[in-house]
Design a protein around this motif. Structure first.
Motif, PDB file in Angstrom:
ATOM      1  N   MET A 157       0.821  -1.211   0.000  1.00 12.23           N
ATOM      2  CA  MET A 157       0.000   0.000   0.000  1.00 12.23           C
ATOM      3  C   MET A 157       0.854   1.260   0.000  1.00 12.23           C
ATOM      4  O   MET A 157       0.462   2.269  -0.598  1.00 12.23           O
ATOM      5  N   VAL A 158       2.005   1.227   0.643  1.00 13.75           N
ATOM      6  CA  VAL A 158       2.922   2.374   0.576  1.00 13.75           C
ATOM      7  C   VAL A 158       3.304   2.635  -0.881  1.00 13.75           C
ATOM      8  O   VAL A 158       3.315   3.779  -1.348  1.00 13.75           O
ATOM      9  N   GLY A 159       3.605   1.549  -1.607  1.00 14.75           N
ATOM     10  CA  GLY A 159       3.944   1.684  -3.009  1.00 14.75           C
ATOM     11  C   GLY A 159       2.775   2.184  -3.853  1.00 14.75           C
ATOM     12  O   GLY A 159       2.951   3.030  -4.734  1.00 14.75           O
ATOM     13  N   GLN A 160       1.580   1.681  -3.571  1.00 15.22           N
ATOM     14  CA  GLN A 160       0.414   2.105  -4.347  1.00 15.22           C
ATOM     15  C   GLN A 160       0.069   3.570  -4.091  1.00 15.22           C
ATOM     16  O   GLN A 160      -0.297   4.300  -5.019  1.00 15.22           O
ATOM     17  N   VAL A 161       0.187   4.003  -2.841  1.00 11.16           N
ATOM     18  CA  VAL A 161      -0.083   5.413  -2.531  1.00 11.16           C
ATOM     19  C   VAL A 161       0.928   6.300  -3.252  1.00 11.16           C
ATOM     20  O   VAL A 161       0.571   7.352  -3.797  1.00 11.16           O
ATOM     21  N   ALA A 162       2.193   5.864  -3.261  1.00  5.77           N
ATOM     22  CA  ALA A 162       3.232   6.654  -3.934  1.00  5.77           C
ATOM     23  C   ALA A 162       2.998   6.718  -5.438  1.00  5.77           C
ATOM     24  O   ALA A 162       3.193   7.758  -6.068  1.00  5.77           O
ATOM     25  N   TYR A 163       2.579   5.592  -6.030  1.00  4.94           N
ATOM     26  CA  TYR A 163       2.453   5.513  -7.492  1.00  4.94           C
ATOM     27  C   TYR A 163       1.105   6.035  -8.001  1.00  4.94           C
ATOM     28  O   TYR A 163       1.040   6.765  -8.987  1.00  4.94           O
ATOM     29  N   LYS A 164       0.022   5.671  -7.292  1.00  5.05           N
ATOM     30  CA  LYS A 164      -1.320   6.003  -7.775  1.00  5.05           C
ATOM     31  C   LYS A 164      -1.963   7.181  -7.060  1.00  5.05           C
ATOM     32  O   LYS A 164      -2.929   7.758  -7.555  1.00  5.05           O
ATOM     33  N   GLY A 165      -1.474   7.499  -5.863  1.00  4.09           N
ATOM     34  CA  GLY A 165      -2.107   8.548  -5.080  1.00  4.09           C
ATOM     35  C   GLY A 165      -3.288   8.016  -4.287  1.00  4.09           C
ATOM     36  O   GLY A 165      -3.508   6.801  -4.219  1.00  4.09           O
ATOM     37  N   LEU A 166      -4.054   8.906  -3.716  1.00  7.21           N
ATOM     38  CA  LEU A 166      -5.190   8.505  -2.868  1.00  7.21           C
ATOM     39  C   LEU A 166      -6.464   8.411  -3.709  1.00  7.21           C
ATOM     40  O   LEU A 166      -7.445   9.121  -3.498  1.00  7.21           O
ATOM     41  N   THR A 167      -6.439   7.491  -4.662  1.00  4.09           N
ATOM     42  CA  THR A 167      -7.600   7.261  -5.511  1.00  4.09           C
ATOM     43  C   THR A 167      -8.675   6.499  -4.724  1.00  4.09           C
ATOM     44  O   THR A 167      -8.370   5.907  -3.679  1.00  4.09           O
ATOM     45  N   PRO A 168      -9.923   6.478  -5.194  1.00  4.03           N
ATOM     46  CA  PRO A 168     -10.964   5.703  -4.500  1.00  4.03           C
ATOM     47  C   PRO A 168     -10.603   4.226  -4.333  1.00  4.03           C
ATOM     48  O   PRO A 168     -10.880   3.632  -3.291  1.00  4.03           O
ATOM     49  N   ALA A 169      -9.956   3.638  -5.350  1.00  4.56           N
ATOM     50  CA  ALA A 169      -9.562   2.230  -5.258  1.00  4.56           C
ATOM     51  C   ALA A 169      -8.512   2.024  -4.164  1.00  4.56           C
ATOM     52  O   ALA A 169      -8.594   1.078  -3.376  1.00  4.56           O
ATOM     53  N   VAL A 170      -7.521   2.917  -4.113  1.00  7.51           N
ATOM     54  CA  VAL A 170      -6.475   2.819  -3.088  1.00  7.51           C
ATOM     55  C   VAL A 170      -7.081   3.043  -1.699  1.00  7.51           C
ATOM     56  O   VAL A 170      -6.743   2.336  -0.739  1.00  7.51           O
ATOM     57  N   ALA A 171      -7.978   4.005  -1.582  1.00  7.69           N
ATOM     58  CA  ALA A 171      -8.640   4.273  -0.298  1.00  7.69           C
ATOM     59  C   ALA A 171      -9.433   3.062   0.169  1.00  7.69           C
ATOM     60  O   ALA A 171      -9.442   2.726   1.358  1.00  7.69           O
ATOM     61  N   SER A 172     -10.085   2.376  -0.777  1.00  5.89           N
ATOM     62  CA  SER A 172     -10.844   1.177  -0.436  1.00  5.89           C
ATOM     63  C   SER A 172      -9.928   0.081   0.087  1.00  5.89           C
ATOM     64  O   SER A 172     -10.246  -0.598   1.071  1.00  5.89           O
ATOM     65  N   ARG A 173      -8.752  -0.070  -0.532  1.00  5.89           N
ATOM     66  CA  ARG A 173      -7.793  -1.085  -0.078  1.00  5.89           C
ATOM     67  C   ARG A 173      -7.229  -0.735   1.292  1.00  5.89           C
ATOM     68  O   ARG A 173      -7.024  -1.617   2.138  1.00  5.89           O
ATOM     69  N   LEU A 174      -6.976   0.534   1.523  1.00  2.00           N
ATOM     70  CA  LEU A 174      -6.488   0.960   2.839  1.00  2.00           C
ATOM     71  C   LEU A 174      -7.532   0.697   3.917  1.00  2.00           C
ATOM     72  O   LEU A 174      -7.185   0.336   5.053  1.00  2.00           O
ATOM     73  N   THR A 175      -8.804   0.867   3.573  1.00  2.31           N
ATOM     74  CA  THR A 175      -9.875   0.604   4.531  1.00  2.31           C
ATOM     75  C   THR A 175      -9.951  -0.881   4.874  1.00  2.31           C
ATOM     76  O   THR A 175     -10.109  -1.255   6.041  1.00  2.31           O
ATOM     77  N   ARG A 176      -9.813  -1.730   3.871  1.00  3.19           N
ATOM     78  CA  ARG A 176      -9.829  -3.174   4.140  1.00  3.19           C
ATOM     79  C   ARG A 176      -8.619  -3.594   4.962  1.00  3.19           C
ATOM     80  O   ARG A 176      -8.725  -4.430   5.867  1.00  3.19           O
ATOM     81  N   LEU A 177      -7.465  -3.006   4.669  1.00  2.00           N
ATOM     82  CA  LEU A 177      -6.276  -3.292   5.470  1.00  2.00           C
ATOM     83  C   LEU A 177      -6.481  -2.840   6.915  1.00  2.00           C
ATOM     84  O   LEU A 177      -6.034  -3.507   7.855  1.00  2.00           O
ATOM     85  N   SER A 178      -7.168  -1.722   7.098  1.00  2.00           N
ATOM     86  CA  SER A 178      -7.471  -1.240   8.441  1.00  2.00           C
ATOM     87  C   SER A 178      -8.297  -2.265   9.218  1.00  2.00           C
ATOM     88  O   SER A 178      -8.000  -2.581  10.376  1.00  2.00           O
ATOM     89  N   LEU A 179      -9.322  -2.792   8.576  1.00  2.00           N
ATOM     90  CA  LEU A 179     -10.158  -3.814   9.214  1.00  2.00           C
ATOM     91  C   LEU A 179      -9.334  -5.041   9.587  1.00  2.00           C
ATOM     92  O   LEU A 179      -9.457  -5.583  10.684  1.00  2.00           O
ATOM     93  N   PHE A 180      -8.476  -5.469   8.680  1.00  2.00           N
ATOM     94  CA  PHE A 180      -7.624  -6.635   8.911  1.00  2.00           C
ATOM     95  C   PHE A 180      -6.670  -6.396  10.072  1.00  2.00           C
ATOM     96  O   PHE A 180      -6.515  -7.237  10.965  1.00  2.00           O
ATOM     97  N   TRP A 181      -6.038  -5.232  10.091  1.00  2.00           N
ATOM     98  CA  TRP A 181      -5.036  -4.936  11.121  1.00  2.00           C
ATOM     99  C   TRP A 181      -5.685  -4.824  12.511  1.00  2.00           C
ATOM    100  O   TRP A 181      -5.153  -5.349  13.496  1.00  2.00           O
ATOM    101  N   HIS A 182      -6.819  -4.148  12.579  1.00  2.00           N
ATOM    102  CA  HIS A 182      -7.510  -4.033  13.865  1.00  2.00           C
ATOM    103  C   HIS A 182      -8.041  -5.386  14.331  1.00  2.00           C
ATOM    104  O   HIS A 182      -8.080  -5.666  15.536  1.00  2.00           O
ATOM    105  N   PHE A 183      -8.448  -6.218  13.387  1.00  2.00           N
ATOM    106  CA  PHE A 183      -8.887  -7.581  13.730  1.00  2.00           C
ATOM    107  C   PHE A 183      -7.753  -8.354  14.392  1.00  2.00           C
ATOM    108  O   PHE A 183      -7.957  -9.038  15.403  1.00  2.00           O
ATOM    109  N   LEU A 184      -6.537  -8.246  13.840  1.00  2.00           N
ATOM    110  CA  LEU A 184      -5.385  -8.930  14.424  1.00  2.00           C
ATOM    111  C   LEU A 184      -5.080  -8.401  15.814  1.00  2.00           C
ATOM    112  O   LEU A 184      -4.632  -9.157  16.690  1.00  2.00           O
ATOM    113  N   ASP A 185      -5.311  -7.128  16.029  1.00  2.00           N
ATOM    114  CA  ASP A 185      -5.112  -6.528  17.347  1.00  2.00           C
ATOM    115  C   ASP A 185      -6.072  -7.150  18.361  1.00  2.00           C
ATOM    116  O   ASP A 185      -5.684  -7.503  19.481  1.00  2.00           O
TER     117      ASP A 185
END
Length: 202
Positions: A157-185
């Motif tokens: 995601m660091v690479g995608q943000v750098a290459y694509k910016g904060l597009t809706p698709a990238v934002a959606s992936r960051l949101t899913r990663l957020s759910l995954f990371w908090h779930f692991l917590d």
């Protein structure tokens, strides 16, 4: 002009439809993970006193080190929350910065966990030693594997943000990663309470 507007509308509709399908699939994945961890917790509880004449959790676990692991993961959840705040503000640089901080905290957690596993194995307390240790390594190791996967996802995601910016698709992936990371917590809090704190009183 009308044709162009219609084409753009169709693209937006297609992207929204695809996003809905992906989100639904991700929730199914998370629910499958809940089932997997529930089974692992159940197995650990059943085998938690199967020491086979070997050491108990009270003899093996070093709570200060485990507490540092816990702090690292809890703070990484906080820093990922700052990722989402920066995302809503549209601040690309801060999103990348907080993602990297989250990665470092997660890597610290994995490093401490690997040190614990290696120390136990070198002392002859590997997963083959008893049912208790087998269940311990399986449950904690499965969680650690998920965190490792999450770390790789963060780097992507660091690479995608750098290459694509904060597009809706990238934002959606960051949101899913957020759910995954908090779930692991959340899972780790259950691991810490059941395995480590519980092990001190068995």
């Amino acid at each position: 002009m009308a044709t162009t507007d219609a084409s753009m509308h169709d693209e937006i509709q297609a992207e929204a439809s695809q996003g809905t399908v992906v989100n639904f699939g991700f929730w199914i994945y998370l629910m499958s993970d809940v089932i997997i961890f529930s089974m692992l917790f159940a197995g650990f509880v059943v085998l938690s006193t199967s020491y086979a004449g070997g050491p108990t959790g009270r003899e093996l676990f070093e709570l200060p080190g485990v507490f540092l692991e816990t702090l690292a993961l809890l703070f990484s959840s906080l820093t990922y929350g700052l990722v989402m705040i920066s995302l809503r503000q549209g601040n690309k640089r801060r999103v990348q910065g907080w993602l990297l901080v989250t990665f470092l905290l997660g890597a610290c957690f994995i490093g401490l966990e690997l040190h614990e596993f290696l120390s136990l194995a070198l002392e002859g307390h590997g997963p083959q030693r008893s049912g208790f240790l087998s269940a311990f390594f399986t449950l904690v190791g499965t969680h650690g594997t998920h965190v490792t996967f999450g770390l790789l996802w963060i780097l992507v995601m660091v690479g995608q943000v750098a290459y694509k910016g904060l597009t809706p698709a990238v934002a959606s992936r960051l949101t899913r990663l957020s759910l995954f990371w908090h779930f692991l917590d959340i899972v780790w809090i259950a691991v810490f309470s059941t395995v480590y704190l519980g092990g001190m009183y068995r």
